[in-house]
Design a protein around this motif. Sequence first.
Motif, PDB file in Angstrom:
ATOM      1  N   GLY A 126       0.747  -1.225  -0.007  1.00 39.35           N
ATOM      2  CA  GLY A 126       0.098   0.002   0.081  1.00 39.35           C
ATOM      3  C   GLY A 126       0.795   1.393  -0.216  1.00 39.35           C
ATOM      4  N   PHE A 127       0.265   2.402   0.268  1.00 39.84           N
ATOM      5  CA  PHE A 127       0.745   3.761   0.287  1.00 39.84           C
ATOM      6  C   PHE A 127       1.278   4.032   1.779  1.00 39.84           C
ATOM      7  N   GLY A 128       2.179   4.095   1.874  1.00 37.94           N
ATOM      8  CA  GLY A 128       2.993   4.728   3.193  1.00 37.94           C
ATOM      9  C   GLY A 128       2.449   6.010   3.618  1.00 37.94           C
ATOM     10  N   MET A 129       2.805   6.668   4.518  1.00 33.62           N
ATOM     11  CA  MET A 129       2.479   7.959   5.174  1.00 33.62           C
ATOM     12  C   MET A 129       3.002   8.979   4.087  1.00 33.62           C
ATOM     13  N   HIS A 130       1.900   9.947   3.725  1.00 31.82           N
ATOM     14  CA  HIS A 130       2.112  10.731   2.773  1.00 31.82           C
ATOM     15  C   HIS A 130       1.219  11.965   2.875  1.00 31.82           C
ATOM     16  N   PRO A 131       1.648  13.205   2.667  1.00 31.84           N
ATOM     17  CA  PRO A 131       0.752  14.243   2.952  1.00 31.84           C
ATOM     18  C   PRO A 131      -0.169  14.584   1.807  1.00 31.84           C
ATOM     19  N   HIS A 132      -1.339  15.372   2.226  1.00 30.06           N
ATOM     20  CA  HIS A 132      -2.321  16.217   1.638  1.00 30.06           C
ATOM     21  C   HIS A 132      -2.614  17.501   2.153  1.00 30.06           C
ATOM     22  N   ARG A 133      -3.167  18.454   1.160  1.00 32.16           N
ATOM     23  CA  ARG A 133      -3.662  19.687   1.825  1.00 32.16           C
ATOM     24  C   ARG A 133      -4.602  20.098   0.724  1.00 32.16           C
ATOM     25  N   ASP A 134      -5.885  20.850   1.199  1.00 37.95           N
ATOM     26  CA  ASP A 134      -6.653  21.627   0.328  1.00 37.95           C
ATOM     27  C   ASP A 134      -7.195  20.821  -0.971  1.00 37.95           C
ATOM     28  N   MET A 135      -7.741  19.520  -0.508  1.00 36.58           N
ATOM     29  CA  MET A 135      -8.420  18.637  -1.318  1.00 36.58           C
ATOM     30  C   MET A 135      -9.231  17.834  -0.478  1.00 36.58           C
ATOM     31  N   GLU A 136     -10.557  17.705  -1.184  1.00 29.76           N
ATOM     32  CA  GLU A 136     -11.698  16.820  -0.695  1.00 29.76           C
ATOM     33  C   GLU A 136     -11.304  15.499  -1.451  1.00 29.76           C
ATOM     34  N   ILE A 137     -11.098  14.439  -0.502  1.00 32.90           N
ATOM     35  CA  ILE A 137     -10.658  13.016  -0.940  1.00 32.90           C
ATOM     36  C   ILE A 137     -11.801  12.028  -0.668  1.00 32.90           C
ATOM     37  N   HIS A 197      -6.623   2.426   7.011  1.00 34.18           N
ATOM     38  CA  HIS A 197      -6.270   3.770   6.999  1.00 34.18           C
ATOM     39  C   HIS A 197      -5.836   4.514   8.324  1.00 34.18           C
ATOM     40  N   GLN A 198      -4.710   5.089   8.234  1.00 33.35           N
ATOM     41  CA  GLN A 198      -4.221   5.870   9.427  1.00 33.35           C
ATOM     42  C   GLN A 198      -3.842   7.053   9.117  1.00 33.35           C
ATOM     43  N   ASP A 199      -4.086   8.155  10.088  1.00 35.40           N
ATOM     44  CA  ASP A 199      -3.855   9.356   9.683  1.00 35.40           C
ATOM     45  C   ASP A 199      -3.258  10.336  10.804  1.00 35.40           C
ATOM     46  N   SER A 200      -2.773  11.646  10.483  1.00 38.16           N
ATOM     47  CA  SER A 200      -2.316  12.380  11.745  1.00 38.16           C
ATOM     48  C   SER A 200      -3.559  13.072  12.553  1.00 38.16           C
ATOM     49  N   MET A 201      -4.655  12.883  12.280  1.00 33.98           N
ATOM     50  CA  MET A 201      -5.879  13.236  13.114  1.00 33.98           C
ATOM     51  C   MET A 201      -6.182  12.156  14.233  1.00 33.98           C
ATOM     52  N   HIS A 231      -6.756   8.854  13.318  1.00 27.76           N
ATOM     53  CA  HIS A 231      -8.030   7.940  13.013  1.00 27.76           C
ATOM     54  C   HIS A 231      -7.017   6.489  12.476  1.00 27.76           C
ATOM     55  N   ALA A 232      -7.493   5.461  12.812  1.00 31.81           N
ATOM     56  CA  ALA A 232      -6.901   4.167  12.339  1.00 31.81           C
ATOM     57  C   ALA A 232      -8.057   3.152  12.090  1.00 31.81           C
ATOM     58  N   GLU A 233      -8.585   2.994  11.117  1.00 29.80           N
ATOM     59  CA  GLU A 233      -9.784   2.581  10.605  1.00 29.80           C
ATOM     60  C   GLU A 233      -9.606   1.537   9.573  1.00 29.80           C
ATOM     61  N   VAL A 234     -10.590   0.552   9.257  1.00 30.32           N
ATOM     62  CA  VAL A 234     -10.326  -0.351   8.096  1.00 30.32           C
ATOM     63  C   VAL A 234     -11.645   0.033   7.397  1.00 30.32           C
ATOM     64  N   LEU A 235     -11.312   0.264   6.096  1.00 33.99           N
ATOM     65  CA  LEU A 235     -12.467   0.420   5.106  1.00 33.99           C
ATOM     66  C   LEU A 235     -12.637  -0.808   4.138  1.00 33.99           C
ATOM     67  N   ARG A 236     -13.842  -1.247   4.279  1.00 34.01           N
ATOM     68  CA  ARG A 236     -14.191  -2.377   3.533  1.00 34.01           C
ATOM     69  C   ARG A 236     -15.079  -2.342   2.276  1.00 34.01           C
ATOM     70  N   ALA A 237     -15.135  -3.149   1.284  1.00 37.47           N
ATOM     71  CA  ALA A 237     -16.033  -2.982   0.227  1.00 37.47           C
ATOM     72  C   ALA A 237     -17.430  -2.933   0.645  1.00 37.47           C
ATOM     73  N   GLY A 238     -17.876  -1.762   0.015  1.00 39.67           N
ATOM     74  CA  GLY A 238     -19.273  -1.244   0.043  1.00 39.67           C
ATOM     75  C   GLY A 238     -19.250  -0.025   0.895  1.00 39.67           C
ATOM     76  N   VAL A 241      -1.549  14.063   7.046  1.00 40.35           N
ATOM     77  CA  VAL A 241      -0.654  12.833   6.660  1.00 40.35           C
ATOM     78  C   VAL A 241      -1.346  11.592   6.964  1.00 40.35           C
ATOM     79  N   HIS A 242      -1.231  10.621   5.784  1.00 40.92           N
ATOM     80  CA  HIS A 242      -2.091   9.586   6.142  1.00 40.92           C
ATOM     81  C   HIS A 242      -1.498   8.280   5.290  1.00 40.92           C
ATOM     82  N   SER A 243      -1.729   6.980   5.823  1.00 38.16           N
ATOM     83  CA  SER A 243      -1.472   5.888   4.632  1.00 38.16           C
ATOM     84  C   SER A 243      -2.632   5.126   4.578  1.00 38.16           C
ATOM     85  N   GLU A 244      -2.352   4.237   3.511  1.00 41.32           N
ATOM     86  CA  GLU A 244      -3.543   3.296   3.064  1.00 41.32           C
ATOM     87  C   GLU A 244      -2.866   2.052   2.740  1.00 41.32           C
ATOM     88  N   MET A 245      -2.809   1.063   3.562  1.00 42.32           N
ATOM     89  CA  MET A 245      -2.397  -0.265   3.431  1.00 42.32           C
ATOM     90  C   MET A 245      -3.356  -1.392   3.520  1.00 42.32           C
TER      91      MET A 245
END
Length: 243
Positions: free
Chosen positions: A61-72, A83-87, A89-96, A108-112
Amino acid sequence: MTNLLSKTAVIHRPSNERFHSRLNWLDSRHTFSFSNHFDPAWTGFGPLLVINDDTIAAGEGFGMHPHRDMEIITVMVEGQINHQDSMGHAEVLRAGEVQRMSAGRGIVHSEMNRGQSPCRLLQIWIAPVHKGLEPSYEQRHIDVGKAWTPLLNPDPSQGAMAIDRPVRLWRAQPKQGQELILPAESGDTLWLQLINGSVQLEGIDGDAPDALQCGDGLGLRNQRNWTLTSQTDEADLLLFSLA
């Protein structure tokens, strides 16, 4: 940024013309310019800047990386992503499930993919109205039916999520032979993205294809009387109303 909205009433983006990133753990198709792929003719459709169709290998997956001023917006199609982020949050996002992340003044967040099999997701970037907002995060499971099911709506009381842009987004999974018409709440600037399956199109003026296949995209301006009919039981599609 070249504004595709000013070119024509119909913009067709065939699946095989999308940009392609391929690594040993990632297979990604980019509808618009992204990362090292740049074409001044394909830098977005109004505020819709990115549609990436990502397949990620298990354990990668994608390790920790930054974003700003974007709706994702992340729409999970198959498998799961962690998902893990600098706010905090440590969550699992599943199909659906659908994830909304407002990067605001910076996150800053990661997606693994911590699952046992490859996962597939669509990640969507939409330009916000305002810059420097407080970052925020939301995810929820949204049951998608044969009709248009709202994922984004400026009024969150409609059962969908809201972002810092008056964009509406629907998802539908029609059965073979089923017809869909334009939602009454949609505006005059639309983008249709086919996740899976194929659909037949009717009633679109101008140089429009007769059908869309898996991965195809279609931008429409001032087209109000078109319909689509699913050609398979596996049809899965997104519809954006951008203005």
